[in-house]
Design a protein around this motif. Sequence first.
Motif, PDB file in Angstrom:
ATOM      1  N   LEU A 211       2.966  -4.098  -5.211  1.00 49.13           N
ATOM      2  CA  LEU A 211       1.947  -3.336  -4.488  1.00 49.13           C
ATOM      3  C   LEU A 211       2.260  -3.438  -3.000  1.00 49.13           C
ATOM      4  CD1 LEU A 211      -1.333  -4.239  -6.418  1.00 49.13           C
ATOM      5  CD2 LEU A 211       0.108  -2.201  -6.642  1.00 49.13           C
ATOM      6  N   THR A 212       1.807  -2.448  -2.237  1.00 48.41           N
ATOM      7  CA  THR A 212       2.230  -2.326  -0.838  1.00 48.41           C
ATOM      8  C   THR A 212       1.037  -2.333   0.122  1.00 48.41           C
ATOM      9  OG1 THR A 212       3.966  -0.835  -1.635  1.00 48.41           O
ATOM     10  CG2 THR A 212       3.610  -0.883   0.746  1.00 48.41           C
ATOM     11  N   VAL A 213       1.247  -2.942   1.289  1.00 48.81           N
ATOM     12  CA  VAL A 213       0.325  -2.775   2.425  1.00 48.81           C
ATOM     13  C   VAL A 213       1.109  -2.090   3.536  1.00 48.81           C
ATOM     14  CG1 VAL A 213      -1.178  -3.906   4.098  1.00 48.81           C
ATOM     15  CG2 VAL A 213      -0.687  -5.020   1.920  1.00 48.81           C
ATOM     16  N   LEU A 214       0.506  -1.103   4.163  1.00 46.08           N
ATOM     17  CA  LEU A 214       1.130  -0.474   5.333  1.00 46.08           C
ATOM     18  C   LEU A 214       0.195  -0.707   6.520  1.00 46.08           C
ATOM     19  CD1 LEU A 214       2.724   3.039   5.505  1.00 46.08           C
ATOM     20  CD2 LEU A 214       1.205   2.248   7.305  1.00 46.08           C
ATOM     21  N   ALA A 215       0.717  -1.325   7.571  1.00 44.01           N
ATOM     22  CA  ALA A 215      -0.124  -1.613   8.751  1.00 44.01           C
ATOM     23  C   ALA A 215       0.490  -0.968   9.980  1.00 44.01           C
ATOM     24  CB  ALA A 215      -0.239  -3.126   8.947  1.00 44.01           C
ATOM     25  N   VAL A 216      -0.368  -0.291  10.743  1.00 47.99           N
ATOM     26  CA  VAL A 216       0.073   0.382  11.969  1.00 47.99           C
ATOM     27  C   VAL A 216      -0.453  -0.399  13.165  1.00 47.99           C
ATOM     28  CG1 VAL A 216      -0.027   2.549  13.286  1.00 47.99           C
ATOM     29  CG2 VAL A 216      -0.028   2.611  10.782  1.00 47.99           C
ATOM     30  N   PHE A 217       0.385  -0.532  14.202  1.00 48.62           N
ATOM     31  CA  PHE A 217       0.015  -1.294  15.403  1.00 48.62           C
ATOM     32  C   PHE A 217       0.243  -0.420  16.637  1.00 48.62           C
ATOM     33  CE2 PHE A 217       1.290  -4.192  12.112  1.00 48.62           C
ATOM     34  CZ  PHE A 217       0.417  -5.258  12.198  1.00 48.62           C
ATOM     35  N   ASP A 218      -0.562  -0.658  17.684  1.00 49.68           N
ATOM     36  CA  ASP A 218      -0.312   0.150  18.883  1.00 49.68           C
ATOM     37  C   ASP A 218       0.457  -0.609  19.957  1.00 49.68           C
ATOM     38  OD1 ASP A 218      -2.367  -1.390  19.728  1.00 49.68           O
ATOM     39  OD2 ASP A 218      -3.834   0.251  19.929  1.00 49.68           O
ATOM     40  N   THR A 219       0.827  -1.853  19.663  1.00 47.99           N
ATOM     41  CA  THR A 219       1.762  -2.540  20.568  1.00 47.99           C
ATOM     42  C   THR A 219       2.792  -3.301  19.729  1.00 47.99           C
ATOM     43  OG1 THR A 219       0.533  -4.626  20.644  1.00 47.99           O
ATOM     44  CG2 THR A 219      -0.040  -2.963  22.318  1.00 47.99           C
ATOM     45  N   SER A 271       3.798  -7.369  -2.430  1.00 49.00           N
ATOM     46  CA  SER A 271       3.761  -8.522  -3.338  1.00 49.00           C
ATOM     47  C   SER A 271       4.074  -8.020  -4.744  1.00 49.00           C
ATOM     48  CB  SER A 271       2.387  -9.190  -3.361  1.00 49.00           C
ATOM     49  OG  SER A 271       2.361 -10.138  -4.425  1.00 49.00           O
ATOM     50  N   ASP A 272       4.889  -8.808  -5.468  1.00 49.42           N
ATOM     51  CA  ASP A 272       5.179  -8.505  -6.881  1.00 49.42           C
ATOM     52  C   ASP A 272       4.863  -9.720  -7.753  1.00 49.42           C
ATOM     53  OD1 ASP A 272       7.145 -10.303  -6.242  1.00 49.42           O
ATOM     54  OD2 ASP A 272       8.837  -9.005  -6.729  1.00 49.42           O
ATOM     55  N   ARG A 273       4.008 -10.614  -7.226  1.00 46.97           N
ATOM     56  CA  ARG A 273       3.737 -11.870  -7.938  1.00 46.97           C
ATOM     57  C   ARG A 273       2.981 -11.567  -9.231  1.00 46.97           C
ATOM     58  NH1 ARG A 273       0.205 -16.644  -7.035  1.00 46.97           N
ATOM     59  NH2 ARG A 273      -1.036 -15.421  -5.567  1.00 46.97           N
ATOM     60  N   VAL A 274       3.522 -12.093 -10.333  1.00 45.71           N
ATOM     61  CA  VAL A 274       2.979 -11.736 -11.650  1.00 45.71           C
ATOM     62  C   VAL A 274       1.492 -12.098 -11.723  1.00 45.71           C
ATOM     63  CG1 VAL A 274       3.150 -12.184 -14.140  1.00 45.71           C
ATOM     64  CG2 VAL A 274       5.229 -12.015 -12.735  1.00 45.71           C
ATOM     65  N   GLY A 275       0.693 -11.064 -11.967  1.00 47.15           N
ATOM     66  CA  GLY A 275      -0.754 -11.274 -12.134  1.00 47.15           C
ATOM     67  C   GLY A 275      -1.529 -11.444 -10.831  1.00 47.15           C
ATOM     68  N   HIS A 276      -0.850 -11.474  -9.693  1.00 44.54           N
ATOM     69  CA  HIS A 276      -1.554 -11.762  -8.428  1.00 44.54           C
ATOM     70  C   HIS A 276      -1.233 -10.770  -7.299  1.00 44.54           C
ATOM     71  CE1 HIS A 276      -3.074 -15.693  -9.749  1.00 44.54           C
ATOM     72  NE2 HIS A 276      -1.914 -15.803 -10.392  1.00 44.54           N
ATOM     73  N   ALA A 277      -0.542  -9.690  -7.632  1.00 42.02           N
ATOM     74  CA  ALA A 277      -0.094  -8.788  -6.564  1.00 42.02           C
ATOM     75  C   ALA A 277      -1.286  -8.220  -5.785  1.00 42.02           C
ATOM     76  CB  ALA A 277       0.762  -7.673  -7.148  1.00 42.02           C
ATOM     77  N   HIS A 278      -2.349  -7.846  -6.527  1.00 35.81           N
ATOM     78  CA  HIS A 278      -3.486  -7.230  -5.846  1.00 35.81           C
ATOM     79  C   HIS A 278      -4.134  -8.228  -4.869  1.00 35.81           C
ATOM     80  CE1 HIS A 278      -6.628  -4.362  -5.148  1.00 35.81           C
ATOM     81  NE2 HIS A 278      -7.533  -5.316  -5.349  1.00 35.81           N
ATOM     82  N   GLU A 279      -4.361  -9.423  -5.387  1.00 29.40           N
ATOM     83  CA  GLU A 279      -4.956 -10.493  -4.557  1.00 29.40           C
ATOM     84  C   GLU A 279      -4.084 -10.742  -3.309  1.00 29.40           C
ATOM     85  OE1 GLU A 279      -4.527 -15.175  -5.556  1.00 29.40           O
ATOM     86  OE2 GLU A 279      -4.943 -13.851  -7.223  1.00 29.40           O
ATOM     87  N   ASP A 280      -2.773 -10.761  -3.498  1.00 28.65           N
ATOM     88  CA  ASP A 280      -1.870 -11.021  -2.368  1.00 28.65           C
ATOM     89  C   ASP A 280      -1.963  -9.926  -1.313  1.00 28.65           C
ATOM     90  OD1 ASP A 280      -0.987 -13.316  -3.559  1.00 28.65           O
ATOM     91  OD2 ASP A 280       0.952 -12.526  -4.189  1.00 28.65           O
ATOM     92  N   VAL A 281      -1.887  -8.646  -1.758  1.00 31.18           N
ATOM     93  CA  VAL A 281      -1.875  -7.583  -0.735  1.00 31.18           C
ATOM     94  C   VAL A 281      -3.202  -7.527   0.016  1.00 31.18           C
ATOM     95  CG1 VAL A 281       0.002  -6.135  -1.623  1.00 31.18           C
ATOM     96  CG2 VAL A 281      -2.323  -5.763  -2.464  1.00 31.18           C
ATOM     97  N   MET A 282      -4.303  -7.894  -0.667  1.00 30.19           N
ATOM     98  CA  MET A 282      -5.589  -7.936   0.053  1.00 30.19           C
ATOM     99  C   MET A 282      -5.536  -9.021   1.137  1.00 30.19           C
ATOM    100  SD  MET A 282      -7.106  -5.447  -1.236  1.00 30.19           S
ATOM    101  CE  MET A 282      -8.667  -5.534  -0.393  1.00 30.19           C
ATOM    102  N   ASP A 300      -3.465   0.484  -4.458  1.00 27.01           N
ATOM    103  CA  ASP A 300      -4.136  -0.117  -5.614  1.00 27.01           C
ATOM    104  C   ASP A 300      -3.293  -0.052  -6.872  1.00 27.01           C
ATOM    105  OD1 ASP A 300      -6.485  -1.083  -4.681  1.00 27.01           O
ATOM    106  OD2 ASP A 300      -7.463   0.883  -4.669  1.00 27.01           O
ATOM    107  N   ASP A 301      -2.349   0.862  -6.889  1.00 25.60           N
ATOM    108  CA  ASP A 301      -1.511   0.967  -8.097  1.00 25.60           C
ATOM    109  C   ASP A 301      -0.081   1.309  -7.682  1.00 25.60           C
ATOM    110  OD1 ASP A 301      -1.331   3.700  -7.538  1.00 25.60           O
ATOM    111  OD2 ASP A 301      -3.151   4.120  -8.681  1.00 25.60           O
ATOM    112  N   ARG A 302       0.786   1.381  -8.680  1.00 17.77           N
ATOM    113  CA  ARG A 302       2.208   1.546  -8.410  1.00 17.77           C
ATOM    114  C   ARG A 302       2.512   2.874  -7.705  1.00 17.77           C
ATOM    115  NH1 ARG A 302       7.234   0.571 -12.489  1.00 17.77           N
ATOM    116  NH2 ARG A 302       8.748   0.566 -10.818  1.00 17.77           N
ATOM    117  N   ALA A 303       1.807   3.943  -8.133  1.00 15.86           N
ATOM    118  CA  ALA A 303       2.073   5.257  -7.537  1.00 15.86           C
ATOM    119  C   ALA A 303       1.744   5.231  -6.046  1.00 15.86           C
ATOM    120  CB  ALA A 303       1.253   6.322  -8.254  1.00 15.86           C
ATOM    121  N   GLU A 304       0.588   4.633  -5.733  1.00 18.29           N
ATOM    122  CA  GLU A 304       0.206   4.540  -4.314  1.00 18.29           C
ATOM    123  C   GLU A 304       1.175   3.653  -3.537  1.00 18.29           C
ATOM    124  OE1 GLU A 304      -3.739   3.358  -3.083  1.00 18.29           O
ATOM    125  OE2 GLU A 304      -4.607   4.628  -4.625  1.00 18.29           O
TER     126      GLU A 304
END
Length: 447
Positions: A211-219, A271-282, A300-304
């Motif tokens: 699962l992925t997090v994308l974060a944008v920064f202005d500096t 995060s690709d941790r088995v069973g914990h990816a969602h918790e990790d990306v949060m 929230d899912d693989r497609a996203e």
Amino acid sequence: MDSSLPDRVVTDPDVARTYGVDHSPGAVAPEAFTVVRARDRADVVEVLQYAAAHRTPVVTQGARTATTGAAVALEGGIVLNTEAINQVEVDPVERIAVVGPGVVNGDLKSQLTAYGLAYPPDPASSGSCTIGGNIATNAGGLCCVKYGVTADYVRGLEVVLAGGEVMRTGRRTAKGVTGYDLTGLFVGSEGTLGVVTEAVLRLIPAPDPPLTVLAVFDTLEATLAGVTALREQRHTPSLIELLDGPSVAAIQDYGDYGFPAGAEGVLLVQSDRVGHAHEDVMAYADALTSAGATDVAVADDRAEADLLMEGRRALNPALEARGSRLIEDVCVPVGRLGDLVRAVHEIATRQGLEATCSGHAGDGNLHPCFFFDQDDAAQVAAAQAAFGEVVEAAWSLGGTLTGEHGVGTLKAPWLERELGAAEVARQRALKALFDPLGIMNPGRVFG
Ligand SMILES: Cc1cc2nc3c(=O)[nH]c(=O)nc-3n(C[C@H](O)[C@H](O)[C@H](O)COP(=O)(O)OP(=O)(O)OC[C@H]3O[C@@H](n4cnc5c(N)ncnc54)[C@H](O)[C@@H]3O)c2cc1C
């Protein structure tokens, strides 16, 4: 070549020419060279016996995605392509794969899914580069921050030496400390010691789809604070990629990937941790927000997750679309990443060039990229000067001149300054032990 391999020798000059260069900028194919597409170890032995007898230089090739000139043909030499040696044998109990050097990295990954296993090293070129090339360059990639590089997965090798002798290094077993680690010596040796004809690779149980997090920064400062915040997490992300402001702008120029105007940094974290990816990306999203991200998207899912990665995947084509460029591959301590990005921007401004600086932030391995007009001699000279200045900057920050692409011909002029004359002499002596005639990829690494 008066060999018994007529059907392995590429006779069509137009086809042969396509084997003349790799992906290095400005690479030029020599006038005359012979291309042999080996199908098995016996072909490799025969070519290397011939080459030794005739003192002919040999450039071993996989898919020619090297960016350093390491796989460019040599005048009067033989190009020995190993793409067709591509058998794969999986032992799920031992968790190993015994493979030919020509297997494409991405194809191996696909074949392993049926066994619930994975081979982690994932260069961005994984759709085309071969395991032989990966071994010869000790290739890295996007998930090294968690899983390490190619060397961490090679247990043993079969190598044909100059003259045709076949040697085996390493082992198939999980452990083994019998004698010196010659497998480690061959990994990253850029085709200068011998031709890999088989490899025993360590596999791991397949992780969860990331699962992925994308974060944008202005500096830039906040972006780097985000990287530091991720280092404090208890579970290492499986990917931490950084795009600087100019990289984000180049990607948006190439296509609309949804990055806001004025972004000075973007981090992609998985995060690709088995069973914990969602918790990790949060948890990663919270850390990045606290570090100063102005916009954070969590898949929230693989497609996203794939959708959020699209902008990062567009980086290489976006940079390619901008024309001639010199791509760096320096690696610095993670804590000095900000200094490296600032140094690259300062060098570009001083040299009157445009530049981007992005890459594998989790490893401190970035790929600064300088754009220039090939028909403008002053710009070509400026880009070359900038290339050298980035190496100097990396050294001054406690880093190294190449993180994953290797030395090839492009970085050979800096080798001795990083290693010292005595170390280079020791390494040359090692090469001479395996290649006394000096015909295996001569001129590469040592210049
Ligand atoms: C778009 C793009 C993205 C990239 N991203 C990454 C990345 O994320 N990480 C990374 O590490 N690299 C990356 N690279 C660089 C390149 O893909 C890697 O170095 C890759 O490992 C080269 O594999 P190849 O099969 O193309 O080998 P080639 O380019 O054909 O050869 C590379 C070297 O390996 C030697 N070699 C090839 N086969 C053998 C063999 N059987 N025995 C002995 N020596 C051999 C050659 O002599 C040469 O020295 C990228 C390149 C491109 C173009």
